[in-house]
Motif scaffolding. Structure first.
Motif, short mmCIF file in Angstrom:
data_model
loop_
_atom_site.label_atom_id
_atom_site.label_comp_id
_atom_site.label_asym_id
_atom_site.label_seq_id
_atom_site.Cartn_x
_atom_site.Cartn_y
_atom_site.Cartn_z
N ASP A 155 -1.86 -5.99 13.50
CA ASP A 155 -2.19 -4.59 13.17
C ASP A 155 -3.67 -4.44 12.80
OD1 ASP A 155 0.40 -3.34 13.47
OD2 ASP A 155 1.01 -4.44 11.69
N ASN A 214 -2.65 0.57 6.11
CA ASN A 214 -1.27 1.07 6.03
C ASN A 214 -0.25 0.06 6.57
OD1 ASN A 214 -1.88 3.60 4.89
ND2 ASN A 214 -2.59 4.30 6.90
N ALA A 215 -0.72 -0.94 7.29
CA ALA A 215 0.20 -1.91 7.87
C ALA A 215 0.13 -3.25 7.14
CB ALA A 215 -0.12 -2.12 9.35
N TYR A 252 1.29 -4.28 4.42
CA TYR A 252 2.54 -4.75 3.80
C TYR A 252 3.33 -5.65 4.76
CZ TYR A 252 5.26 -1.46 6.59
OH TYR A 252 5.85 -0.80 7.64
N ARG A 253 3.03 -5.54 6.05
CA ARG A 253 3.73 -6.38 7.03
C ARG A 253 3.08 -7.75 7.18
NH1 ARG A 253 5.32 -2.40 11.95
NH2 ARG A 253 3.16 -2.61 12.61
N HIS A 254 1.91 -7.91 6.54
CA HIS A 254 1.15 -9.16 6.74
C HIS A 254 0.65 -9.68 5.40
CE1 HIS A 254 1.24 -8.02 10.95
NE2 HIS A 254 0.79 -6.84 10.58
N LYS A 255 1.57 -10.27 4.65
CA LYS A 255 1.22 -10.76 3.31
C LYS A 255 0.10 -11.81 3.38
CE LYS A 255 4.10 -8.23 1.08
NZ LYS A 255 3.53 -6.92 0.77
N GLU A 302 -3.13 -9.96 3.80
CA GLU A 302 -3.43 -9.26 2.55
C GLU A 302 -4.03 -10.24 1.53
OE1 GLU A 302 0.00 -7.32 0.88
OE2 GLU A 302 -1.22 -5.62 0.25
#
Ligand code: ADP
Ligand code: MG
Length: 399
Positions: free
Chosen positions: A202, A231-232, A234-237, A240
């Motif tokens: 993302d 915004n995406a 949270y799908r890629h800890k 992050e």
């Protein structure tokens, strides 16, 4: 969200993309250890900051003759001395602004024998609503400059999301880079891998500058910048976790911790508002009254006392702020709760600038009473127009 070059390279490696070996280092000792793991004899010491133009950058403390933030080293000893010189000093590049950025991390990587440098990036093109690849034979330099002076040397290839990446996209990239034979095949493969990485992670942007052709006929990613759609995240800890807050605006970092939408602006009237639309209207009406907002700040629909206090502290930590306008419509959030937050925060931070508050909505009278009985010099306002006039007048008077 942006990440460092060494982190971006680690991510791209997972997709099979060709990248010279390298290791990050926080100290001179780690830099030497990193170099020892590499084959040598040529190493490159690279400053890791969230800004490009490092090669041509200047270290503020080292004088105009010192080398920049990307340095070749022909021995372990040279890696050591370059690392010692760079760590802790401030690198100024065309992208950092005059203040520059302190170098706290290095990346020690293999030196590559370069035949030619190219440019390849991928981004979300808002005009077409597609992922676009931007390709140029003019790599290694400032792409904005290339776009300005020789736009014909830049090719843009958009990919329809419904169709996805197709072999013809890869061929178009290789053709735009004017590559033949095996290099042409490598470019097609790289474009495909890059698209896979872009979609899977993302991304908002992946920029490779330069992509290089080596003397022995390989295509390698020498420098890369990656940014992500927040915004995406949270799908890629794992992505992050790569966030380096020391590279970001401290006030915006603080705001994001409290889930506040805050953007610093150039004026002197701090604004605390709930809802992006109301925040925009508040900024407009401040301007209509001849002053400028110091920030955009949306505390959100479900803000509580803690959030209001945090927002207040963030606004006041900006030395440019000469007055604050609070404009809250208490729908989900009740006016008395907001008022308590405002009073608590104003007391805690020792409010030193005029404060105008306009409250409307649920429990509005209770809220107004709390403000009036707080013993604080809070100026109440009846409506938005009244509020804007009052804060502008207060700030002018105080000046
Ligand atoms: P920036 O874009 O921030 O200046 P780059 O990583 O693009 O940083 O480095 C600037 C230049 O340094 C590149 O265009 C390339 O010529 C050279 N360079 C970078 N990495 C290497 C490397 N591993 N080996 C050889 N030269 C390199
Ligand atoms: Mg570069």
């Amino acid at each position: 969200m942006n990440i460092h070059e060494y982190q971006a390279k680690e991510l791209l490696t997972r997709f099979g993309i060709g990248i010279p070996a390298g290791y990050p280092a926080l100290t001179v000792e780690e830099a030497v250890e990193a170099a020892k793991k590499l084959p040598g004899p040529l190493y490159v010491v690279k400053a890791q900051i969230h800004a490009g133009g490092r090669g041509k950058g200047k270290f503020q403390e080292l004088g105009p003759d010192a080398k920049g933030g990307v340095r070749l080293a022909d021995s372990i000893e040279a890696v050591e001395s370059h690392s010692r010189e760079m760590l802790g000093n401030t690198l100024v590049t065309i992208q950092t602004g005059d203040a520059g950025k302190q170098v706290n991390r290095l990346y020690i990587t293999d030196g590559v024998d370069i035949e030619k440098e190219y440019y390849l990036s991928m981004l979300v093109d808002r005009k077409t609503g597609r992922i676009a690849m931007v390709v140029s034979t003019e790599g290694g330099m400032d792409i904005e400059e290339v776009a300005h002076s020789t736009p014909e040397k830049i090719t843009t290839i958009a990919i329809d999301p419904a169709e996805g990446f197709q072999p013809h996209h890869g061929r178009a990239v290789a053709f735009a880079l004017k590559l033949t034979g095996d290099l042409n095949k490598q470019a097609q493969k790289l474009a495909k891998q890059l698209y896979e990485a872009f979609s899977a992670l993302d991304c908002a942007m992946i920029e490779i500058n330069p992509l290089v052709e080596t003397k022995d006929g390989n295509l390698l990613v020498l420098d890369t910048k990656m940014s992500f759609d927040s915004n995406a995240l949270y799908r890629h800890k794992d992505v992050e976790a790569m966030r380096d807050e020391t590279e970001e605006d401290p006030m915006e970092v603080e705001a994001s911790k409290h889930d506040l939408a805050y953007i610093k602006l150039d004026g002197n009237i701090g604004c605390m508002v709930n809802g992006a639309g109301l925040a925009m209207a508040t900024m407009d009406i401040i301007k209509l009254n001849g002053a400028f907002p110091a920030n955009f700040l949306d505390v959100g629909g479900g803000a509580n006392k803690e959030k209001v206090t945090a927002a207040f502290k963030i606004i006041l930590s900006d030395p440019a702020v000469k007055g604050i306008l609070v404009n809250i419509f208490g729908g989900i959030m009740k006016c008395d709760i907001i008022a308590e937050g405002i009073v608590a925060a104003a007391k805690e931070v020792n409010l030193s600038v005029p404060l105008v508050v306009r409250l409307e909505g649920t429990n509005v009278q209770k809220g107004k009473d709390i403000l009036a009985n707080s013993g604080l010099p809070i100026v109440p306002a009846e409506d938005l127009g009244d509020a804007a006039k009052k804060i502008v007048a207060e700030v002018k008077q105080a000046a």
